[in-house]
Each structure stands twice: as structure tokens, then as C-alpha cells.
Design an enzyme around this catalytic site. Structure first.
Site, short mmCIF file in Angstrom:
data_model
loop_
_atom_site.label_atom_id
_atom_site.label_comp_id
_atom_site.label_asym_id
_atom_site.label_seq_id
_atom_site.Cartn_x
_atom_site.Cartn_y
_atom_site.Cartn_z
CB THR A 181 5.80 -9.54 18.14
OG1 THR A 181 6.77 -8.53 17.85
CG2 THR A 181 6.49 -10.85 18.49
CB THR B 108 -13.52 -8.25 17.81
OG1 THR B 108 -14.51 -8.89 18.62
CG2 THR B 108 -13.80 -6.75 17.76
CG HIS C 249 -12.61 -16.94 22.93
ND1 HIS C 249 -13.78 -16.80 23.63
CD2 HIS C 249 -12.58 -15.93 22.05
CE1 HIS C 249 -14.43 -15.74 23.18
NE2 HIS C 249 -13.72 -15.19 22.22
CB CYS D 184 -28.07 -7.07 31.62
SG CYS D 184 -28.85 -6.39 33.07
#
Ligand SMILES: *Cc1c(COP(=O)(O)O)cnc(C)c1O
Length: 401
Positions: free
Chosen positions: A252, A85, A214, A338
């Protein structure tokens, strides 16, 4: 569990996770290499005056090399971010803002991830001109249409490598070549591509590429943006600070997350070819199993040009909400987003021309590293039984079409 699983599937733990395109579980080997950096090796990788800092910095730089290697880049071209993102926001807004005096046109596609589309909406509100390319029925863009969309003022083209809902692979190398020809930079959101298909920034003419850990069995909260150095791509950073990451991304670095991301890429590079074969065979088994047991099932997205782990299916003659509610033993994504009480059909499926009723009754099955044959066989039986049951009990659905 009140429901009896089918014969021979006792070993399957439910719910079965088939939502690998939403997120992947972290590989145990990734966690192992991260742990020391969450405890005794806690130094700030930007501390220059002592061994704690040096040790963390060294680990971060190894990770940067591992990430660069899986995309054919130079480690200096890899900028750590918090995820895809942020990388998409940085690439799109960063290039648009830096070059706006000469070029104020950006080309993207209607089936991009929300964070790309919303970044483009923000640019539009700021006065930039945007072109949103449509997709064909198979989910792929038309290269002729892209060619015609370029203008003298086109700064950037942003087209995703692999779609997160339907798994189709866009013609990245061809898009890269067209961008070179027209003097525009090429950004691709490759969050779903890394570890699933081969990606090479030089062979494919990619100038900027967004990645996230991820979706490749790494930790959440870390990603990267590839930024080409030759010819140099310039960016206006999203925020100000200490000027880390070549000045593109202050803050950092989270050394444990960087280390995990690096290891995830190393493993993906080693295992991708075998894994793709295994997962592709399981996906085909799932498709064959469902379609031999049920009629009125349609595949969304191109049948061939797709990643091995994706199967997006529309089920005719069933009510969407009832379908999702009945599949409790399988963790999947529906073709509807949804939002509170209302069910909006997926904008990606709508862009393919799938009618609303069918788009609602769609399911994305996404398989991955830990998916087993027993799980697939269990899911086939679950889906076949539940869909058949719904069709029998709902005369409205049955009568449709
Ligand atoms: C998951 C995903 C993102 C968002 O990535 P985060 O790291 O969760 O911010 C962006 N684009 C695509 C195609 C994705 O699949």
C-alpha cells in the site's frame, strides 16, 4: 552555552546544521500539503470502490507527475519505494536477476553509496561478475576505462550522479551514451542530484534512476525508482504481493509521504536555479573564509564539477578525533565512519588516494535551503579558532610533514 560566540554572530543558533547531504529538514510548505492526508484524507489509494480511495489515489498520481516532471520522465515510469536504498537494491538486483540467462556482468564504481556496493556484493556471491571502476584523484571515473570494461555479457552499469561525500558530478550523459553503444542498461543513484543539478532521463540516456525525498526537503521513508518504458526495462521485484506499481513494488502506498515527495519536487524545480546560486556563493564564502585563515587545508573532489552545497576539506596537522570533538557548535560529517571504538577513514577519500591520516582529519560541510550568511561566518570563525588551537596544543601534529 559556555563558549562565547564571535562578535556579530549572536543571532546564530547552535549547533549550526551543515549536514544537508545526510538529510534535509522538511520544508514547511511540504508539511502543509501532507497534513490532510495524515488525518481526514486517510483512504487507501488502492481502494477502488469509494471516494476515500479515489481522493488518495488522485493525490498520489499528482505527486507522481510532479516527480516525473523534475527528471523529464513520463509519470508511468515512476515507481514509488521507501527511499534510495530500496530503489538501488531494486534496480541492481532486479535487472541482474531478470536478464541473468543472457547477461551476468555488472559495472559500478568504488565510490558508490554502501547500498549500491552491498547490492553488488550480493550479486557476486550469487555468481555474477562485477567490475568496480576506480576513480581519479578528483573523484571522477575515467570514461576510457568504462569503455574497456564492457563485455558481451554486461547487463547493467550503475554509476551515481552526485557523490554523497565529496559532491562531485559524474559525466552522466557520456556514461549513458556509452551504455547505449554497448547495449547495457544504465542505472544512476541520483539521491544527491535531484533539486541540486538538472537531470533529464532522455537527454542523459538514463534507463533507471534512484531518488529519495529526504534529501530534497521532503519526508523520510519515501523514494522512487524511474524505470524506462521505451525501450522497456524489465525487473524481477524484490518481494511479492498485490502487484502495485506496475508489479515492480507491492504494498500500500503511503499517500501522505507520496504527496510530500511530489510537493518537494515541485518546489525544487521552481527554486533550484536561484537556490543553487545562493548556496554556491555561501559555499565559496566558507571555503575562502577558512583557507584565508588557515594554511594546510586541502579540498577533496574536483573543484569545478561539484554541486553547489558541498565542501569536503582535509585539515593537515590535526588529530581527527580532537577535531570532531572540538567542533561541537557545528553539525557536520567527518571523513571517518565511526564504528564503535575504531575510526575507519572514509573509503571514498581513500579511493581518491587521500592518505589515511588526512582522510581522518576531513570534514564534509554541506549547505542547503536554510543556511544563512551569518551561520557561515560563525562556522568560519569556529573552524579557524579550533583548528589553530589544536595545532598549537599538539606538537606531534605540528611537527608532522
Ligand atoms: C542518502 C543516500 C542514499 C540512501 O537513501 P535513503 O533514502 O536514505 O535510503 C543512497 N544513495 C545516496 C547517494 C545517498 O546520498
Amino acid at each position: 552555552m559556555t563558549k562565547q560566540p564571535g562578535a556579530g554572530t549572536d543571532a546564530v543558533k547552535t549547533p549550526v546544521y551543515l549536514d544537508y547531504q545526510a538529510s534535509t529538514p522538511m520544508d514547511g510548505r511540504v508539511l502543509d500539503v501532507m497534513l490532510p492526508y495524515l488525518s481526514e484524507k486517510f483512504g487507501n489509494p488502492h481502494s477502488r470502490s469509494h471516494a476515500f480511495g479515489w481522493e488518495a489515489e488522485e493525490a498520489v498520481e499528482v505527486a507522481r507527475e510532479q516527480i516525473a516532471e523534475i527528471i523529464g520522465a513520463d509519470p508511468k515510469e515512476v515507481i514509488f519505494t521507501s527511499g534510495a536504498t530500496e530503489s538501488n537494491n531494486l534496480a541492481i538486483k532486479g535487472v541482474a536477476h531478470f536478464y541473468k540467462a543472457r547477461k551476468d556482468h555488472v559495472i559500478t564504481c568504488v565510490t558508490e553509496h554502501k547500498c549500491v556496493l552491498e547490492s553488488c556484493r550480493t550479486l557476486e556471491r550469487e555468481g555474477f561478475t562485477l567490475t568496480y571502476l576506480p576513480v581519479r584523484r578528483n573523484g571522477l571515473i575515467d570514461l576510457g576505462e568504462l569503455s574497456r570494461a564492457f563485455t558481451e555479457r554486461t547487463a547493467l552499469v550503475s554509476i551515481m550522479a552526485v557523490n554523497n561525500e565529496i559532491g562531485v558530478i559524474q559525466p552522466i550523459a557520456e556514461i549513458g551514451a556509452l551504455c547505449r553503444e554497448h547495449g547495457a542498461f544504465f542505472h544512476t543513484d541520483a539521491a544527491q542530484a535531484i533539486g541540486r543539478i538538472d537531470v533529464d532521463v532522455n537527454e542523459m540516456g538514463i534507463d533507471l534512476m534512484s531518488l529519495t525525498a529526504h534529501k530534497v526537503y521532503g519526508p523520510k521513508g519515501i523514494g522512487a525508482l524511474y524505470v524506462r518504458r521505451r525501450p522497456r526495462v524489465r525487473l524481477t521485484p524484490l518481494f511479492d504481493g498485490g502487484g502495485q506499481e506496475r508489479g515492480f513494488r507491492s504494498g500500500t502506498l503511503p499517500a501522505p509521504l507520496c504527496v510530500g515527495f511530489g510537493e518537494a519536487c515541485r518546489l525544487a524545480r521552481l527554486e533550484m536555479a536561484d537556490e543553487a546560486k545562493r548556496i554556491g556563493a555561501l559555499r565559496d564564502r566558507l571555503y575562502d573564509g577558512i583557507t584565508t585563515r588557515l594554511a594546510g587545508v586541502a579540498l577533496n573532489g574536483d573543484a569545478m564539477t561539484r554541486i553547489p552545497g558541498n565542501l569536503n576539506l582535509s585539515f593537515g596537522h590535526v588529530d581527527a578525533e580532537a577535531l570532531m570533538a572540538s567542533l561541537k557548535a557545528v553539525a557536520v560529517s567527518s571523513g571517518s565512519a565511526c564504528t564503535s571504538a575504531s575510526l575507519e577513514p572514509s573509503f571514498v577519500l581513500k579511493a581518491l588516494g587521500v592518505e589515511d591520516r588526512l582522510a581522518h582529519a576531513s570534514i564534509r560541510f554541506s549547505l542547503g535551503r536554510f543556511t544563512t550568511e551569518a551561520e557561515i561566518d560563525f562556522v568560519i570563525e569556529e573552524v579557524a579558532r579550533e583548528v589553530a588551537g589544536l595545532r598549537e596544543s599538539d606538537p606531534r601534529g605540528q611537527a608532522a610533514e
